[in-house]
Design a protein around this motif. Structure first.
Motif, PDB file in Angstrom:
ATOM      1  N   TYR A  26      -8.370   3.294  -6.311  1.00  0.00           N
ATOM      2  CA  TYR A  26      -8.942   3.509  -7.646  1.00  0.00           C
ATOM      3  C   TYR A  26     -10.141   2.596  -7.822  1.00  0.00           C
ATOM      4  O   TYR A  26     -10.074   1.401  -7.536  1.00  0.00           O
ATOM      5  CB  TYR A  26      -7.891   3.165  -8.706  1.00  0.00           C
ATOM      6  N   CYS A  28     -12.967   1.418 -10.748  1.00  0.00           N
ATOM      7  CA  CYS A  28     -13.330   1.479 -12.166  1.00  0.00           C
ATOM      8  C   CYS A  28     -14.773   1.926 -12.304  1.00  0.00           C
ATOM      9  O   CYS A  28     -15.703   1.182 -11.989  1.00  0.00           O
ATOM     10  CB  CYS A  28     -13.183   0.102 -12.808  1.00  0.00           C
ATOM     11  N   CYS A 212      -7.585   2.912 -17.934  1.00  0.00           N
ATOM     12  CA  CYS A 212      -7.478   2.801 -16.472  1.00  0.00           C
ATOM     13  C   CYS A 212      -6.013   2.723 -16.028  1.00  0.00           C
ATOM     14  O   CYS A 212      -5.660   3.276 -14.980  1.00  0.00           O
ATOM     15  CB  CYS A 212      -8.268   1.597 -15.973  1.00  0.00           C
ATOM     16  N   HIS A 237     -10.453  -7.085 -18.028  1.00  0.00           N
ATOM     17  CA  HIS A 237     -10.051  -5.689 -17.810  1.00  0.00           C
ATOM     18  C   HIS A 237      -8.874  -5.543 -16.831  1.00  0.00           C
ATOM     19  O   HIS A 237      -7.857  -4.933 -17.154  1.00  0.00           O
ATOM     20  CB  HIS A 237     -11.259  -4.888 -17.342  1.00  0.00           C
ATOM     21  N   HIS A 238      -9.031  -6.103 -15.660  1.00  0.00           N
ATOM     22  CA  HIS A 238      -7.976  -5.880 -14.661  1.00  0.00           C
ATOM     23  C   HIS A 238      -6.716  -6.689 -14.953  1.00  0.00           C
ATOM     24  O   HIS A 238      -5.597  -6.250 -14.682  1.00  0.00           O
ATOM     25  CB  HIS A 238      -8.526  -6.149 -13.254  1.00  0.00           C
ATOM     26  N   GLU A 241      -4.994  -4.561 -17.328  1.00  0.00           N
ATOM     27  CA  GLU A 241      -4.389  -3.384 -16.682  1.00  0.00           C
ATOM     28  C   GLU A 241      -3.045  -3.754 -16.054  1.00  0.00           C
ATOM     29  O   GLU A 241      -2.073  -3.010 -16.143  1.00  0.00           O
ATOM     30  CB  GLU A 241      -5.307  -2.828 -15.591  1.00  0.00           C
TER      31      GLU A 241
HETATM   32 ZN    ZN Z   1     -11.015   0.207 -15.266  1.00  0.00          ZN
END
Ligand code: ZN
Ligand code: AMP
Length: 466
Positions: A26, A28, A212, A237-238, A241
């Motif tokens: 994946y 982003c 995501c 962000h991660h 996630e």
């Molecule tokens: Zn993302």
């Protein structure tokens, strides 16, 4: 043996996929509020290299790249333009593909758009509410970071104290939160005109991070192999996630995290206000070829910052032209039967050195040096007429194999078959018969880009190679 730096462990690790022979990957992708800038494309090309090299190693790769098509800047810009968000983003999504194609990036296998996956995000948020990882406040829903003790394991940031505002992208929401660190999963619309969806969890729109988690798990499963993006995404962000996905499933979300260092311009972060902000289009419009831009973006390994300068790009332009000339000379050389041992060894050495460089944390700069060494050696041998038929075949095979990853030789431009040219000429004739001159011109341009020049004569169309 392929190794790369896993941000999660902070170490160089040997890559082993969860399922033998197959990789779920994946990346982003972009927020489509504007044309992609060259920094975005540094990361996109780096992701393309990851994908291509995994395929080179024999893996079956499923590559997912999201498109963030609802977000604050998109909402503001579309409102300024008097358009709905879909109408506003359509232009930038089309442009994204034009740019990525020009840069020789393979298209991801699955390209989910945030606005098309609201139900998946809603059901993930419902799961987080049920398991107490999320709470409502006013009309919005937040992630409760205190519920996830491992928070910070990716970015290694010490979260003692208040960190709101520690990063450009941290949510500084105006609503009541239990803890400043908590971030929005679902946002209540701030006004009547803001895009919003009516769902089981209320009217609103998703936060960026949940998108995501929901889309990657939908297409790749609750646990998958590689998740990549620019270095700016590590936090928040991660990190977010991971909190969302692992909070909801109780399983490890991603095994390997790869982060691409940023592109800077003349040593500085790009910004519109500094006047050093370039889209891919700005640079192509200055006459630089996409091939040179790709070469430049690869010239420094992903784990080092890349400094963009026009001088370096001009250098890349010459280098790419030189490499393409070399391949053309080799492919067109009239050779004698047989094989020259030294060149056979050179071909095999180049292939194994290329693989060693890429296995070593995807070191594209060493990989390019391998190509240059080979080209020097073979150019000398060509001048001395030492290249035999067998060497010619083998060397072209090696170069093309390496180029399945680097994609800098633009082989298709050289090797358009006569029958392919003829088929395009027939299409052009047909377009002209229909009086579709736009299409006819387009075909002429496409052929020109691939090195085929047309001449309309009174006996019909003649063509020749440039
Ligand atoms: Zn993302
Ligand atoms: P965005 O559209 O800002 O969400 O970014 C799309 C992708 O480009 C993400 O993977 C970002 O991490 C990456 N990115 C953004 N700026 C840069 C930069 N200057 N250099 C390299 N990658 C970047």
């Amino acid at each position: 043996m392929l190794k790369f730096r896993n941000t999660l462990s902070g170490r160089i690790e040997e890559f082993r996929p969860l399922n033998e022979g197959e990789v779920r990957f994946y990346y982003c992708g972009p927020t489509v509020w504007d044309y992609g800038h060259i920094g975005n494309f540094r990361s996109a090309v780096a992701a393309d290299i990851v994908r291509r090299y995994l395929k080179f190693k024999g893996y079956k790769v499923t590559h997912v790249m999201n498109i963030t098509d609802v977000e604050d800047r998109i909402i503001a810009k579309s409102q300024e333009a008097g358009l709905g968000i879909d109408d506003y983003t359509a232009k930038y999504i089309d442009a994204l593909w034009e740019d990525a194609d020009a840069l020789g990036c393979e298209r991801p296998d699955i390209i989910p758009r945030a606005t098309r996956h609201i139900p998946e995000m809603v059901s993930l948020i419902e799961k987080l509410l049920v398991t107490n990882h999320a709470y409502r406040s006013d009309g919005s829903i937040y992630y409760r970071i205190a519920s996830f003790p491992e928070y910070g394991k990716l970015s290694k940031i010490n979260f003692a104290g208040n960190i709101a505002g520690a990063s450009e992208r941290v949510d500084t929401d105006k609503y009541e939160k239990e803890d400043a660190r908590d971030f929005a999963l679902w946002k209540e619309p701030a006004s009547e005109t803001e895009p919003a969806w009516d769902t089981e969890i209320g009217r609103g729109r998703p936060g960026w991070h949940i998108e995501c988690s929901a889309m990657s798990m939908k297409y790749l499963g609750e646990s998958f192999d590689i998740h990549a993006g620019g270095i700016d995404l590590v936090f928040p962000h991660h990190e977010n996630e991971i909190a969302q996905s692992e909070g909801a499933t109780g399983k490890q979300f991603v095994r390997y995290w790869i982060h691409f260092e940023h592109l800077k311009v003349e040593g500085e972060t790009m910004s519109k206000s500094k006047g050093n902000y370039y889209t891919f289009r700005d640079i192509a419009a200055k006459g630089f070829s996409p091939a040179a831009i790709r070469y430049f973006l690869l010239s420094v390994p992903y784990n080092k910052q890349l400094n963009f300068t026009f001088d370096a790009l001009a250098g890349a332009e010459k280098t790419v032209a030189g490499l393409r000339d070399f391949r053309a000379r080799l492919s067109e050389a009239k050779t004698e039967p047989g094989s020259n041992d030294a060149l056979h060894e050179a071909a095999q050495r180049a292939l194994s050195e290329f693989e060693a460089a890429m296995d070593d944390d995807l070191n594209t700069s060493v990989a390019l040096a391998v190509v240059h060494n080979l080209s020097r050696e073979v150019n000398t041998a060509l001048a001395r007429k030492q290249v035999k038929v067998e060497n010619q075949r083998e060397l072209l095979e090696v170069i093309d194999r390496i180029d399945t990853v680097l994609n800098i030789f633009g082989k298709s431009q050289r090797e358009m078959l006569d029958s392919e040219v003829q088929a395009m000429l027939d299409d052009r004739q047909e377009a002209r018969r229909r009086r579709d001159f736009g299409r006819a011109d387009e075909i002429r341009r496409e052929l020109a880009e691939r090195g085929i020049i047309l001449e309309d004569t009174k006996d019909g169309v003649r063509w020749k190679r440039k």
